[in-house]
Design a protein around this motif. Structure first.
Motif, short mmCIF file in Angstrom:
data_model
loop_
_atom_site.label_atom_id
_atom_site.label_comp_id
_atom_site.label_asym_id
_atom_site.label_seq_id
_atom_site.Cartn_x
_atom_site.Cartn_y
_atom_site.Cartn_z
N UNK A 1 0.84 -1.21 0.00
CA UNK A 1 0.00 0.00 0.00
C UNK A 1 0.87 1.25 0.00
N UNK A 2 1.83 1.21 -0.89
CA UNK A 2 2.81 2.31 -0.98
C UNK A 2 3.02 2.67 -2.45
N UNK A 3 3.11 3.95 -2.72
CA UNK A 3 3.31 4.44 -4.09
C UNK A 3 4.63 5.19 -4.14
N UNK A 4 5.50 4.87 -5.10
CA UNK A 4 6.76 5.63 -5.19
C UNK A 4 6.47 7.12 -5.36
N UNK A 5 7.40 7.99 -4.93
CA UNK A 5 7.17 9.44 -5.08
C UNK A 5 6.89 9.80 -6.54
N UNK A 6 6.03 10.79 -6.73
CA UNK A 6 5.63 11.17 -8.08
C UNK A 6 6.46 12.33 -8.61
N UNK B 1 7.72 18.78 -13.01
CA UNK B 1 7.60 18.12 -11.71
C UNK B 1 6.59 18.85 -10.81
N UNK B 2 6.92 20.04 -10.35
CA UNK B 2 6.00 20.70 -9.42
C UNK B 2 6.21 22.22 -9.38
N UNK B 3 5.24 22.88 -8.77
CA UNK B 3 5.27 24.33 -8.55
C UNK B 3 4.92 24.54 -7.08
N UNK B 4 5.68 25.39 -6.39
CA UNK B 4 5.43 25.57 -4.97
C UNK B 4 5.23 27.03 -4.60
N UNK C 1 4.19 5.91 -17.10
CA UNK C 1 3.71 5.01 -16.05
C UNK C 1 4.17 5.51 -14.67
N UNK C 2 5.44 5.92 -14.59
CA UNK C 2 5.99 6.33 -13.29
C UNK C 2 5.96 7.86 -13.09
N UNK C 3 5.27 8.55 -13.99
CA UNK C 3 5.21 10.02 -13.97
C UNK C 3 6.61 10.63 -13.86
N UNK C 4 7.52 10.19 -14.71
CA UNK C 4 8.89 10.68 -14.67
C UNK C 4 9.04 11.85 -15.62
#
Lengths: 317, 536
Positions: free
Chosen positions: A163-168, B212-215, A263-266
């Protein structure tokens, strides 16, 4: 050796120029218009004047030859121009993604090489035994399994069991190694497995060929230990085709992991490539194509140099 | 007796609360609690901002991550759409003739660099939007064609004069893209804001990592006491719907503000259970069916009308709302919105009636009359975006086959698709519109003649229609304006059947329950983090 190296390097420049010209023409053949995609595709009402003004600002109103001359002049100054979509320098757009793609390519190569060489050698030395069959099943399965599919399976496994998802989002290795590796290890495994399958088969067949050579038989006859015969005499000579496969796969990984990145949002070069094409960001597409072409050219040059190092007959020829 | 009355009052109050909750469209939301300060909100944005300048961009991908750095002059109340409330304008007056708007600007408002905001900054920002200097693109310039001048007679006053009265000028000013910039910066470089951020908004810019992201982090000197509640926010750029759902399920993000498809919603709700809540609302977006009015046989009114008659919108709404975020049936104005066509009137328009068998019989008759043979082949051009375009295309192909036509669904990448629509290289196209507020000026402009609006791909010229558009835009009496809008609608959708809506969209926003102070509205452009807080 120096002359050989120089000759290889001199050939790089006209190759890249030809590639650059081809790329410039090809991207302009694709139908679609970045200005419309940017201003209109969201459904907003934008006047014809605004659209035309934007075309002028991006230099798209200039004749093709003038656009080409501008770009080539920039290239001569090592300036890839600015992205038509974001307005940021193309080199910066690529550099941000290259860090991730390069690390992933290196990690996948480490996974692949550490699986492929021992397994390939083991299968060749134990030819026809259960060990050989096992390795063959493992490598054929790797060839038949797309890495993105394996990636999805890995994700599902992590989600359902832990129940763990790698960081996105990407964290640079030097900033937080744990966060970095917990994101990239999974795609590296997924990509590395397929990559290792190709290299395992190549290692096995190259080893089988070398093991039949007279000098190997002589080494056995001299009573050398198996380890010395296999690693020092056979493997080193079997490495040439294996190195070629590893090198070309590495170059492919720089920009070719489009689906796995999804798939891994890389945030890698592959995703940037797809986005740039979808947006008709000519300058960015050109920069990326040039990067991939340069990676292939560079890897080929390095491989040639490595051949010369591994096999003295090549550099003397 | 007294107790019974008291109980009746309590019952009535409970019923009222229940009705209000139901009316808000919130499913499973908890009782209101006092706002809590602190925490950082992570949310998903499915695309990246092309530039950082709201004045030149048209995408929500600019609004969601960057809008929290800015204020507007006036804005839509985030908890009470479509009410327009003050933002940097403290108050305003409108002259009797509706031509002069005078805004009193708040004092003591600071930019993130510490400098004070004055009316000069407001004027410079609005000038950039309405009268952009050479070389500066403004996407909404055309929306303000009624503006004659903007002046700043004192540091606390901005006056906008109009050439003609506009019924919804204030709402237009409240566009979520009309960010207020610093005049000094604009003077030095009007394009500075394309690559930089510096506003007066509740959050300061912290970091943007491309792809990636915006903060953003809380601006401690924000002018509104006690706001924002959040310490900061982090917008994660995730384009794949599967990855978005996964990020939401595992708490890497608490919400995606644009909207999910029903399957994603169900997946999130099933996984999170009572930790999730779902807010739904009508959406100011729709799918349009665009016959090429210059290409045979679609240049014949009867063929275009037959195409719309063949579509079972009510049945399609029931079916497609199960698998896509398409749903409500409506005319030119959003169903459920303040200008919506009542169902009794809507069902009188060709293709919007409840009796699909009768409509299809009529469609077949019209096709025969127009000389269109049974099994007539034509192409339906669509873009390769799975949700909701491809299901819409498949549905339409099925509907037209039921009246003996043989359409071929051609799915293209957005670039070539737009190029083909613009060049008229299509038989029937699937287009869409998406706006930020309910207003005939905004929703009807798509239908004015193609030579006046290049984004009307249907390729027709109708000066009567253009006249009605102009007339309604200047009409200040709401009832009279509505009548003109209805007239316009009948002409476009039914009498001439130039182009027509398939279905409107339904916004579905599942989110973690701990996200509070957020209410889904009919536009994904209107998101505002000022009132948002986290309960844990």
């Amino acid at each position: 050796m120096l002359r050989y190296v120089l000759a290889r390097l001199v050939l790089v420049l006209p190759t890249l120029w030809a590639v650059a010209t081809l790329i410039f023409l090809l991207v302009r053949v694709i139908p679609g218009d970045i200005v419309e995609l940017r201003l209109v595709s969201g459904g907003a009402y934008v006047t014809r004047e605004v659209i035309q003004q934007e075309r002028v600002r991006l230099g798209l109103d200039k004749p093709l030859w003038a656009q080409y001359a501008d770009w080539i002049a920039g290239l001569a100054r090592l300036d890839l121009g600015t992205s038509m979509w974001t307005g940021a320098p193309v080199s910066r757009e690529i550099a941000i993604r290259l860090e991730l793609s390069l690390q992933l390519a290196i990690m996948a190569t480490v996974v692949a090489v550490s699986l492929a060489i021992p397994l390939g050698v083991w299968a060749a030395v134990r030819r026809g035994t259960w060990a050989d069959h096992l390795v063959q099943v493992f490598s054929v399965a790797g060839l038949a399994t797309p890495s993105f599919w394996l990636g999805i399976l890995l994700l599902l496994f992590l989600l359902s069991v832990f129940r763990w998802l790698p960081p996105m989002t990407f964290t640079p290795l030097w900033q937080d190694p744990v966060a970095n590796l917990s994101q990239l290890i999974w795609p590296a495994l997924a990509v590395g497995y397929r990559y290792s399958a190709v290299a395992t088969r190549m290692t096995r067949s190259a080893m089988l060929e070398v093991l039949r050579e007279d000098y190997v038989r002589t080494a056995w006859a001299k009573g050398l230990a198996e380890r010395a015969v296999v690693l020092r005499h056979a493997l080193r000579n079997a490495l040439l085709p294996v190195v070629t496969v590893i090198g070309l796969e590495f170059a492919f990984l720089i920009g070719g992991l489009v689906v796995t990145e999804q798939v891994f949002n890389l945030n890698g070069v592959g995703k940037l490539f797809v986005d740039a094409i979808a947006r008709r960001d000519y300058t960015l597409i050109q920069g990326l194509m040039l990067l991939v072409a340069s990676a292939y050219v560079l890897v080929n040059v390095l491989l040639d140099l490595l051949y010369a190092r591994l096999d003295p007959r090549i550099r003397y020829a | 007796m007294h107790v019974r009355r008291r109980l009746q009052q309590l019952g009535a109050a409970a019923l009222l609360v229940a009705v209000l909750v139901a009316a808000s469209g919130t499913v499973g939301s908890s009782a209101p609690a006092p706002p809590r300060r602190g925490g950082s909100l992570s949310f998903i944005v499915s695309a990246e901002p092309p530039s950082f300048d709201g004045h030149r961009e048209t995408t929500f991908a600019v609004i969601h991550p960057i809008r929290p750095h800015y204020n507007l002059l006036v804005k839509f109340d985030p908890l009470n759409y479509p009410k327009v409330v003050p933002d940097l304008a403290e108050s305003w007056t409108v002259s009797q003739d509706g031509l002069t708007y005078t805004f009193r600007i708040r004092s003591g408002v600071r930019f993130h660099d510490g400098s004070l905001l004055t009316s000069r900054d407001i004027k410079a920002s609005l000038d950039k939007i309405i009268f952009p200097p050479q070389g500066v693109a403004s996407a909404r310039q055309a929306m303000y064609e009624m503006v004659e001048s903007i002046s700043a007679p004192s540091p606390n006053t901005v006056v906008i004069r109009l050439k003609w009265p506009s019924a919804t000028f204030l709402e237009k000013l409240a566009s979520p893209f009309n960010w207020i910039y610093k005049a000094d910066i604009l003077e030095r470089d009007p394009r500075w804001y394309e690559r930089n951020v510096m506003g007066t908004g509740p959050f300061r810019f912290k970091e943007y990592v491309r792809g990636s992201h915006w903060e953003g982090v809380r601006f401690e000197n924000y002018w509104k006491p006690g706001r924002p509640y959040l310490d900061g926010y982090r917008a994660l750029f995730i384009s794949s719907p599967a990855a978005q759902a996964a990020a939401l399920k595992f708490g890497q993000a608490l919400v995606e503000f644009r909207g999910f498809a029903p399957a994603q919603r169900d997946e999130v709700v099933q996984f999170l259970g009572d930790r999730a809540t779902v807010q739904e609302s009508g959406w100011l977006c729709n799918i349009l069916v665009v016959p090429n009015n210059q290409r045979k046989p679609f240049d014949d009114f009867r063929v275009r009308r037959a195409l719309t008659l063949a579509i079972d919108r009510w049945g399609g709404s029931r079916a497609l709302s199960q698998i896509t975020f398409m749903g409500p049936v409506g005319g030119v104005m959003r169903p459920g919105g303040p200008f919506a066509t009542p169902e009794a009137e809507l069902t009188k328009l060709a293709g919007f009636g409840r009796d699909i068998n009768a409509a299809r019989q009529e469609a077949r008759r019209l096709l025969r009359e127009a000389g269109v043979p049974e099994g007539f082949e034509f192409t339906v051009k669509n873009r390769n975006i799975p949700m909701p375009y491809i299901p819409a295309g498949i549905f339409l192909v099925d509907q037209w086959r039921q009246v003996g036509l043989n359409p071929r669904h051609v799915i293209q990448e957005t670039g070539p698709y737009l190029a083909d629509l613009r060049a008229g290289n299509y038989d029937v196209g699937i287009d869409f519109t998406c706006d930020f507020f309910d207003d005939p000026d905004v929703q009807l402009v798509k239908f004015v003649s193609s030579d006046r609006n290049p984004l009307n791909y249907a390729r027709y010229t109708d000066r009567l229609l253009d006249g009605l558009f102009r007339q309604q835009s200047r009409e200040r009496d709401l009832q009279r304006r509505l009548q003109i809008v209805r007239q316009f609608e009948r002409r476009v959708l039914s009498d001439r059947a130039y182009q027509y809506h398939l279905l409107w969209w339904q916004r579905i926003v599942p989110h973690w329950k701990k996200l509070q102070g957020y209410r889904v509205g009919p536009s994904h452009y209107l998101e505002d983090l000022e009132e948002v807080w986290l309960s844990e």
